[in-house]
Design a protein around this motif. Structure first.
Motif, PDB file in Angstrom:
ATOM      1  N   THR A   1       0.839  -1.192   0.000  1.00 43.27           N
ATOM      2  CA  THR A   1       0.000   0.000   0.000  1.00 43.27           C
ATOM      3  C   THR A   1       0.875   1.243   0.000  1.00 43.27           C
ATOM      4  O   THR A   1       2.022   1.212   0.459  1.00 43.27           O
TER       5      THR A   1
ATOM      6  N   ARG B   1       0.604   5.789  -1.184  1.00 37.31           N
ATOM      7  CA  ARG B   1      -0.247   6.963  -1.324  1.00 37.31           C
ATOM      8  C   ARG B   1       0.350   7.832  -2.425  1.00 37.31           C
ATOM      9  O   ARG B   1       1.553   7.991  -2.519  1.00 37.31           O
TER      10      ARG B   1
ATOM     11  N   CYS C   1      -6.750   6.459  -3.124  1.00 37.55           N
ATOM     12  CA  CYS C   1      -5.379   6.372  -2.571  1.00 37.55           C
ATOM     13  C   CYS C   1      -4.328   7.015  -3.457  1.00 37.55           C
ATOM     14  O   CYS C   1      -3.287   7.442  -2.966  1.00 37.55           O
ATOM     15  N   TYR C   2      -4.570   7.020  -4.776  1.00 38.57           N
ATOM     16  CA  TYR C   2      -3.481   7.405  -5.671  1.00 38.57           C
ATOM     17  C   TYR C   2      -3.930   8.466  -6.676  1.00 38.57           C
ATOM     18  O   TYR C   2      -5.068   8.443  -7.140  1.00 38.57           O
TER      19      TYR C   2
END
Lengths: 644, 644
Positions: free
Chosen positions: B520, B522, B573-574
């Motif tokens: 995970t 960011r 998230c991105y």
């Protein structure tokens, strides 16, 4: 192979109704006589179907009719019960589908009314498809039949089912490597359940097999592969029966019967044996007969059938007739890209003595006849052997020639797919010309509809994919492929002459990655390639303009290249580009636009797509474009829904 | 074909320096004796090259060495002057490249120092490529050789150049349909300039040709195709010379010589004739020998060469040595997808008695040995005949079986490309498993690097393309393909065991069109498929995190399907997804993402791509990933540049 588009025959057409077939089956006749009469009636119906459809393969349907009739009436045990013996029969060549359909209809195994719906939406496809009842497998691309049959027999053996498989092949088809590839394991596994019958009518699409790529000593070849080889007159039902019986007694190996037949058998002037040796091309391979030829042929077939009925003492058959409208007048401003290509190629050949043209038995369809006549020493007929053709071109290019390779787009992009890639890794220059591109003509069915060729070729480095939309683009694009492109190219050609609305197009300039406005507009523009869908797009724009729109239409000849500067320019006029892909949704022009746009986003420029989302239908152009939402009405509706 | 990855041999390696070849060429010996000695020295160098490279085809290099030596030293007239006679020789099978290189080097036609650089970046590719001096054409995919030679001869005839073409083929290679396809027109055009030599060493990748797909009466077959057929002991230089001389006198047709050879000839324990009949698999087809086997083999070859030198009275050869580092310890947490696949397939086969597996002579590489052992009656060895194999699978599926079809991805996606499409139009379910997918291993070269398979298959309706990245994804994805997918599937498998950094991945859930976060982050995330590039991406993320980043890594197993809802979720998230395509830039996963994103734009979500923009290099994994900017450093640099 070859699939010339013809014109539906108008006037009175004749066919044999179902009742006559029922009567025939109830007559007390020997199996051979019953089959002879059955075949005579089926020929009338096959001719009817093709005349009505406006295209289809007469020659091959007639040469194989006696064999198919015997199989359907006498040889097959098509038990449907699980576990019972179940014999299968299919034609590997597939283009003899009218014969297959007629015999199935005559035998009561296929709904009679389909006889009126050859090559129509929801009717009988131009090549067999399993969505039609009684079809065993999809054919239309050559050479796959024996392989498929082997798979069926393996399944039967594993599942302990009793059944034989009969496969009919063409003789031109034997030029395909897969045919020979498939013979090997059949012999090693002693697949005695398999009987192959070669409809050896001596002609392939364009002319005599012996002129295209002679088969040599066919019996010796087949025997050397370990098969039992029989031979018979394939238009003599008694001989076919005897050959099949002899083969049936062979239980230790697969069997092949070379059935010597006459292409066009049954109609004097369609029989290939009637061709003067000076006549270069056989006229009744595909397409449809003229009205006059239809009437003369129908009369001959009816006379023959009646004469045979008299001989057999069963009374003449009754015929039914339908009156069909005369063919429409020819189109007003047709775009004929193949003809334009044909001229452009000759002009290039005059300038470059190293230019050579290769063909895979489609010289008529690919426009190569003038080239062959003017440059016979630079014309290479490869036969139905696309892999061999493409690798030969590779060898030529390595040796200083400039090869231009021809076939239908559906075959050329797929069968020698690896060979094209191999050539591309050698930094040579080869031009591949794929004709019959796109969803139209839709009569031959999906085996011939090239709608995934862009996807299957576009990743190859330095292979440019280009498609002219109007005649005036053909010569400049060919010139670019031959003389300016960094590497090899694939020139995609729509073959069907297309009526094209009058447009006030920008002049065509060869500028890689740039489009050409055929109709200027503002806000929304269709972007497509090739005359088929651009003609629909122009008509759709007209419809929308009538509702207050101002819709542009852009021809985009570069199928795997977009210049971001073009987006920059075009975004000044349009906020939405509707890419109409003559292709499946994945891998067509839309994907290239999308990839370019996400890399260089243009604020406010949207992309939409109309494309095929399933295997394309078979039918007339109008029917099929409508079914897929690609006709003018469908395209207009797509724009309305995205604007609304 | 088969291209097992081996381990480079460490310790002392021996080779024959250039001076020894020069000395040999200056000795007064008969052509036959000179060639015998030459071949004896070349074998030592071929073994050296393969041992040093860690992979290569010993068996086939040794079987063909005497033939190649005679051709290079005595038979060819390779005049470079325009217009002079120029003979060409190439190997159609291509995997005997070490023999080809050694003989060219020994004959002084290729730079000596390349001997140290087999399968290295800038060195000698695993299969011949024209960017290496003295190479005639690119080979590595089987069956194209005769076709290419025909093109070269056509060019010679048209350009009025004098020259003969010699083509070496394998015997397993004769199972390819293109081989037979190519014979036909060679006979019809009486291409007497063409001489084909079959290196008939009786073994193909996995085992005896006769066990895989027996060639039957090969002489009769070739003769039936109208060729002159000669036969000789291909490891007896005098016999090879005589057979070529006899063929040279035939001037009215193409010539083929069946050269009976011994695979691994020259090293007792590598000679196939030494295999016990109970031994299923020949060990020296590809890969590299163990250190012990290398030393024993080198000693034998050196002893033989010295003995022969003594016989010929020319004094023993001097050898040079290099000391190589011992092979690295095996990787710590390797992902072995083929092994995981092998187990998963067996589990599925236990549950479904209708599941059958088809193979094209790559049973070792595709992980099928356990299946064959446990379900022999459901295993179908098709030989090197991919078109036949795929159409057989079509027939099986139509008859109620569930076929799983295996080959290397490069071949499976391309050679039977049209057959896969034909099957897909029949609404059956077939699973195609393409192993050796992607740019690594890069040792075999571009013929074996499957980096356009997604493009060439993804447009086919209802054909799902999936690729597991970690072992735990293999069984669920195979289960989905076999039991849940709407249609057929293509399962793309990386074959090389890949050291994979420890990750705290999300559990894997089969959800079409959804990705799996392996790490995970960011802001920026890498998205890729398969262990090769994901391992690099994870390392790149580590580098970037060390610079203050927080880079995510996502495995995306669906190569032609994206669920817009996944974009919705991931955009939380991105802001940037860097798609790392183990594929050419066009037609890979990036295109699917782009097409989906332009249809459903996610504000603020950007897409970038790292992919191949040219034909991939040959070399070690590290060299090639670096050369294409796909190693951890390259991926990190790509992110830095797009952020910076």
């Amino acid at each position: 192979m070859g699939d010339q588009v013809g014109v539906a025959v108008g006037g009175t057409l004749y066919y044999v109704p179902l009742e006559e077939f029922k009567r025939l089956r109830s007559e007390k006749l020997s199996p051979v006589d019953q089959t002879r009469m059955f075949a005579a009636l089926c020929r009338i119906n096959a001719l009817y179907m093709i005349a009505r459809a406006g295209s289809g393969h007469i020659g091959s349907s007639f040469s194989s009719m006696d064999i198919m009739s015997w199989l359907q009436l006498q040889a097959l045990r098509p038990s449907e019960e699980e576990g019972g013996p179940r014999d299968l029969f299919f034609s590997s060549k597939g283009h003899d589908a009218p014969a297959l359909y007629c015999t199935l209809i005559g035998a009561g195994r296929l709904e009679f009314d389909l006889i009126h719906r050859l090559r129509r939406l929801g009717g009988l496809p131009g090549h067999p498809d399993i969505h039609t009842p009684a079809m065993v497998t999809n054919t239309g691309s050559l050479g796959m039949g024996i392989s498929k049959a082997k798979g069926m027999i393996f399944a039967n053996r594993l599942l302990k089912r009793d059944g034989r498989v009969f496969v009919l092949t063409g003789d031109g088809e034997l030029q395909e490597g897969q045919f020979w590839e498939s013979l090997i394991s059949a012999a090693n596994h002693r697949l005695h359940e398999l009987t192959v019958i070669i409809d050896h009518n001596k002609l392939q699409s364009d002319t005599l097999v012996s002129k295209v790529s002679d088969l040599g000593d066919l019996e010796a070849k087949l025997r050397a592969f370990g098969w039992h080889v029989g031979r018979c007159d394939g238009n003599d039902v008694a001989a076919v029966s005897a050959a099949l019986e002899a083969a049936g007694n062979v239980t230790d190996r697969p069997k092949v019967i070379i059935a010597d037949t006459i292409k066009g058998k049954g109609v004097s002037f369609m029989e290939h044996t009637s061709i003067d040796s000076d006549v270069e091309f056989y006229k009744f391979h595909s397409g449809a007969p003229s009205e006059d030829a239809y009437l003369r042929a129908a009369q001959e077939l009816i006379d023959s059938a009646n004469r045979l009925a008299g001989e057999l003492g069963i009374g003449a058959a009754a015929f039914e007739t339908v009156v069909r409208p005369k063919a429409a007048v020819s189109v007003s401003q047709p775009q004929r890209l193949v003809q334009a290509y044909s001229s452009a190629l000759i002009e290039q050949a005059r300038k470059n003595p190293r230019l050579v043209a290769l063909d895979a038995d489609l010289i008529l369809d690919t426009g190569l006849i003038p080239f062959k006549e003017q440059f016979p020493e630079r014309f290479v007929e490869c036969g139905i052997a696309e892999q061999d053709m493409v690798s030969q071109a590779g060898g030529m290019a390595l040796s200083g020639l400039l090869p231009v390779v021809h076939s239908f787009a559906c075959f050329l992009s797929a069968r020698p797919n690896e060979q094209i890639y191999n050539n591309a890794t050698e930094d040579t220059r080869i031009v591949y010309v794929g004709s019959l591109a796109g969803v139209i003509p839709a009569g031959p069915g999906h085996s011939h509809q090239a709608v995934r060729d862009i996807s299957s070729l576009s990743a190859i480095p330095d292979l440019a994919l280009v498609e002219p939309s109007l005649e005036d683009e053909v010569a400049p694009l060919l010139d670019w492929c031959l003389n300016q492109s960094a590497g090899s190219s694939y020139l995609r050609l729509v073959s069907v002459p297309t009526e094209f609305p009058a447009v006030n197009a920008e002049p065509f300039v060869v500028r890689p990655g740039w489009g050409r406005q055929l109709k200027t507009g503002r806000g929304v523009a269709f972007v497509s390639y090739g005359p088929t869908l651009l003609a629909e797009a122009i008509k759709a724009a007209g419809l929308l303009d009538g509702e207050g729109g101002n819709v542009g239409v852009i021809a985009f000849p570069w199928l795997n290249k977009v210049d971001p500067a073009w987006f920059e320019a075009i975004a000044k006029c349009y906020h939405t580009l509707v890419v109409v892909d003559n292709h499946y949704a994945i891998g067509g022009l839309h994907d290239r636009f999308a990839a370019s746009l996400v890399a260089n986003p243009k604020d406010g420029l949207r992309l939409r797509q109309v494309a095929l989302d399933r295997v394309p239908e078979c039918g007339t152009a109008g029917e099929v474009l409508d079914a897929h939402g690609m006709d003018a009405a469908g395209l207009a509706a797509a724009v309305r829904s995205l604007l609304g």
